[in-house]
Design an enzyme around this catalytic site. Structure first.
Site, PDB file in Angstrom:
ATOM      1  N   CYS A 116      38.937  35.164  48.813  1.00 15.63           N
ATOM      2  CA  CYS A 116      38.654  36.485  48.235  1.00 15.63           C
ATOM      3  C   CYS A 116      37.703  37.312  49.090  1.00 15.63           C
ATOM      4  O   CYS A 116      37.594  38.520  48.906  1.00 15.63           O
ATOM      5  CB  CYS A 116      38.099  36.331  46.822  1.00 15.63           C
ATOM      6  SG  CYS A 116      39.272  35.502  45.760  1.00 15.63           S
ATOM      7  N   HIS A 256      34.873  42.944  44.898  1.00 15.09           N
ATOM      8  CA  HIS A 256      36.051  42.100  44.696  1.00 15.09           C
ATOM      9  C   HIS A 256      36.328  42.034  43.199  1.00 15.09           C
ATOM     10  O   HIS A 256      35.402  41.902  42.393  1.00 15.09           O
ATOM     11  CB  HIS A 256      35.787  40.708  45.261  1.00 15.09           C
ATOM     12  CG  HIS A 256      36.837  39.714  44.893  1.00 15.09           C
ATOM     13  ND1 HIS A 256      38.182  39.936  45.123  1.00 15.09           N
ATOM     14  CD2 HIS A 256      36.757  38.500  44.285  1.00 15.09           C
ATOM     15  CE1 HIS A 256      38.871  38.905  44.688  1.00 15.09           C
ATOM     16  NE2 HIS A 256      38.036  38.016  44.166  1.00 15.09           N
ATOM     17  N   ASN A 286      43.333  39.868  39.939  1.00 13.91           N
ATOM     18  CA  ASN A 286      42.704  39.424  41.185  1.00 13.91           C
ATOM     19  C   ASN A 286      43.784  39.222  42.247  1.00 13.91           C
ATOM     20  O   ASN A 286      44.541  38.250  42.193  1.00 13.91           O
ATOM     21  CB  ASN A 286      41.947  38.115  40.909  1.00 13.91           C
ATOM     22  CG  ASN A 286      41.210  37.583  42.125  1.00 13.91           C
ATOM     23  OD1 ASN A 286      41.409  38.064  43.240  1.00 13.91           O
ATOM     24  ND2 ASN A 286      40.375  36.591  41.912  1.00 13.91           N
TER      25      ASN A 286
HETATM   26  O1  UT7 Z   1      38.266  35.323  43.033  1.00 14.69           O
HETATM   27  C1  UT7 Z   1      37.939  34.037  43.432  1.00 14.69           C
HETATM   28  C2  UT7 Z   1      36.761  33.526  42.705  1.00 14.69           C
HETATM   29  N1  UT7 Z   1      37.117  33.289  41.339  1.00 14.69           N
HETATM   30  C3  UT7 Z   1      36.341  33.745  40.370  1.00 14.69           C
HETATM   31  O2  UT7 Z   1      35.392  34.437  40.622  1.00 14.69           O
HETATM   32  C4  UT7 Z   1      36.673  33.301  38.955  1.00 14.69           C
HETATM   33  C5  UT7 Z   1      35.420  32.889  38.239  1.00 14.69           C
HETATM   34  N2  UT7 Z   1      35.684  32.362  36.905  1.00 14.69           N
HETATM   35  C6  UT7 Z   1      36.051  33.141  35.880  1.00 14.69           C
HETATM   36  O3  UT7 Z   1      36.308  34.307  36.040  1.00 14.69           O
HETATM   37  C7  UT7 Z   1      36.079  32.517  34.496  1.00 14.69           C
HETATM   38  O4  UT7 Z   1      35.462  31.262  34.548  1.00 14.69           O
HETATM   39  C8  UT7 Z   1      37.500  32.375  33.877  1.00 14.69           C
HETATM   40  C9  UT7 Z   1      38.080  33.737  33.561  1.00 14.69           C
HETATM   41  C10 UT7 Z   1      38.403  31.612  34.816  1.00 14.69           C
HETATM   42  C11 UT7 Z   1      37.390  31.597  32.554  1.00 14.69           C
HETATM   43  O5  UT7 Z   1      36.490  32.258  31.683  1.00 14.69           O
HETATM   44  P1  UT7 Z   1      35.293  31.467  30.991  1.00 14.69           P
HETATM   45  O6  UT7 Z   1      34.587  32.421  30.155  1.00 14.69           O
HETATM   46  O7  UT7 Z   1      34.511  30.761  32.066  1.00 14.69           O
HETATM   47  O8  UT7 Z   1      36.081  30.437  30.086  1.00 14.69           O
HETATM   48  P2  UT7 Z   1      35.912  28.854  30.016  1.00 14.69           P
HETATM   49  O9  UT7 Z   1      36.645  28.213  31.132  1.00 14.69           O
HETATM   50  O10 UT7 Z   1      34.467  28.514  29.803  1.00 14.69           O
HETATM   51  O11 UT7 Z   1      36.678  28.547  28.661  1.00 14.69           O
HETATM   52  C12 UT7 Z   1      36.186  28.978  27.393  1.00 14.69           C
HETATM   53  C13 UT7 Z   1      37.208  28.607  26.345  1.00 14.69           C
HETATM   54  C14 UT7 Z   1      37.666  27.158  26.429  1.00 14.69           C
HETATM   55  O12 UT7 Z   1      37.936  26.707  25.110  1.00 14.69           O
HETATM   56  P3  UT7 Z   1      36.855  25.834  24.309  1.00 14.69           P
HETATM   57  O13 UT7 Z   1      36.645  24.608  25.133  1.00 14.69           O
HETATM   58  O14 UT7 Z   1      35.636  26.684  24.218  1.00 14.69           O
HETATM   59  O15 UT7 Z   1      37.534  25.596  22.997  1.00 14.69           O
HETATM   60  C15 UT7 Z   1      38.964  27.258  27.176  1.00 14.69           C
HETATM   61  O16 UT7 Z   1      39.841  26.188  26.914  1.00 14.69           O
HETATM   62  O17 UT7 Z   1      38.387  29.416  26.513  1.00 14.69           O
HETATM   63  C16 UT7 Z   1      39.529  28.558  26.661  1.00 14.69           C
HETATM   64  N3  UT7 Z   1      40.466  29.202  27.561  1.00 14.69           N
HETATM   65  C17 UT7 Z   1      41.367  30.114  27.164  1.00 14.69           C
HETATM   66  N4  UT7 Z   1      41.660  30.599  25.948  1.00 14.69           N
HETATM   67  C18 UT7 Z   1      42.643  31.522  25.892  1.00 14.69           C
HETATM   68  C19 UT7 Z   1      40.559  29.058  28.908  1.00 14.69           C
HETATM   69  N5  UT7 Z   1      41.524  29.838  29.390  1.00 14.69           N
HETATM   70  C20 UT7 Z   1      42.047  30.508  28.330  1.00 14.69           C
HETATM   71  C21 UT7 Z   1      43.061  31.460  28.190  1.00 14.69           C
HETATM   72  N6  UT7 Z   1      43.323  31.944  26.971  1.00 14.69           N
HETATM   73  N7  UT7 Z   1      43.761  31.920  29.244  1.00 14.69           N
END
Ligand code: UT7
Length: 332
Positions: A116, A256, A286
């Site tokens: 990225c 980004h 992204n």
């Molecule tokens: O560009 C390259 C670099 N990449 C980045 O900068 C990405 C950085 N990371 C992120 O943007 C975020 O971590 C994500 C968007 C990937 C995920 O968001 P988050 O707020 O960190 O979610 P999480 O992984 O902590 O998950 C929270 C909850 C979980 O459920 P429980 O365990 O709380 O019940 C996940 O299973 O959300 C759940 N979850 C979803 N729910 C609905 C994870 N993905 C999804 C989804 N839809 N697509």
């Protein structure tokens, strides 16, 4: 003699027509529009459809637009750098394919992979070729067909990424415009959190790697988020400090587009309001190397000669960085 700087003198961009909306993703994986919008800021992303089309095809559209706008031909290009993690082929470089397709018979080219942060690494590299006098016209492409390495059964990654790209032309100037300063960083230990497991020399493609879905993006979202939010904000503040820039001196933050929450944190740290942040994550998601040139492309008409821009990114590698760019022309 005054210092030669590398100025952006033209820009082109391309996004495919097909829109993959959050609503459609709801029918593909266990997710919903409310979760995606509130956690990332994304509403839809573009997907490149069509047999035999790859990253070079999007790049060609962007570069041809840039040439048209500048009133030059492909033969005028000295060097083309293609920043991508989704090359057309493992080899040769996609830059070679682009220069062939546009007919840039006098150019040499190479690919640059910094995920990225690729576009920022590319502009930094290109600026050195210009500042040294080695090249007069350098094109930097940032483009990715992320849909080619995304598992549309993995809700953690398929909601984030999209296809698209942009390109800038860099030319020498003795005026005080262009690439004023750059800070590039990397930390290879971060690779465990964001990578593609197979298809490289360590684990070449096999039936087993395909069955195990190891040719797709693997991301530990939370871990990447933690590093991204701190490092992108820190490096943006660092480049402002180093150049004695106050928030009121900044016309735009060009971030980004990985997650709106990361962008908001960076803007807060820099002390700039929402009106000074280029944001199109809602429409494109992204696009990896494509996000920053796509922002510049879309905002070009609002940019005036002398505007101070801070370009910032964080991505796989880990790689991150910031560029202080002083815009060099009034757009018509
Ligand atoms: O560009 C390259 C670099 N990449 C980045 O900068 C990405 C950085 N990371 C992120 O943007 C975020 O971590 C994500 C968007 C990937 C995920 O968001 P988050 O707020 O960190 O979610 P999480 O992984 O902590 O998950 C929270 C909850 C979980 O459920 P429980 O365990 O709380 O019940 C996940 O299973 O959300 C759940 N979850 C979803 N729910 C609905 C994870 N993905 C999804 C989804 N839809 N697509």
């Amino acid at each position: 003699m005054s210092k030669i700087r590398a100025a952006v003198t033209s820009i082109g961009g391309y996004v495919p027509e097909f829109r993959l909306t959050n609503k459609v993703l709801e029918t593909m994986v266990d997710t919903n529009d409310e979760w995606i919008t509130s956690r990332t800021g994304i509403k839809e992303r573009r997907i490149l459809k069509g047999e035999g089309l790859g990253t070079s095809d999007m790049a060609v559209e962007a570069v041809n637009e840039l040439l048209r706008k500048r009133g030059i031909t492909a033969d005028d290009i000295d060097l083309l750098i293609c920043c991508t993690v989704t090359p057309d082929l493992v080899f040769p470089a996609t830059a070679n394919i682009i220069t062939d397709k546009i007919g840039a018979s006098n150019a040499f080219g190479f690919d640059l992979m910094a995920a990225c942060s690729g576009f920022l690494y590319g502009v930094t590299t290109a600026s050195k070729y210009i500042e040294s006098g080695a090249c007069k016209k350098v094109v930097v492409v940032g483009a990715d067909k992320m849909s080619s390495i995304i598992d549309y059964e993995d809700r953690q990654t398929c909601i984030i990424f999209g296809d698209g790209g942009g390109a800038v032309l860099l030319e020498p100037t003795e005026e005080d415009f262009g690439v004023m300063d750059t800070i590039m960083k990397s930390d290879g230990s971060g690779r465990v959190h964001l990578h593609q497991k197979a298809g490289g020399s360590v684990k070449p493609a096999s039936h087993a790697t395909v069955d195990a879905k190891e040719h797709f993006v693997y991301q530990e979202g939370q871990a990447v988020f933690k590093f991204a939010v701190t490092n992108m904000a820190d490096v943006s503040a660092e480049i402002m400090e180093r150049n004695n820039l106050k928030s009121e001196d900044i016309r735009f933050l060009v971030p980004h587009q990985a997650n709106k929450r990361i962008i908001d944190a960076t803007a807060r740290r820099m002390g700039v309001g929402e009106d000074k942040v280029m944001l199109n994550i809602e429409k494109y998601g992204n696009t990896t190397s494509g996000t920053i040139p796509l922002c510049l492309w879309e905002w070009e008409k609002q940019l005036k000669k002398g505007d101070n821009l801070i370009l910032s990114a964080f991505g796989g590698g880990f790689t991150w960085g910031s560029i202080y760019l002083k815009w060099a022309y009034d757009s018509k």
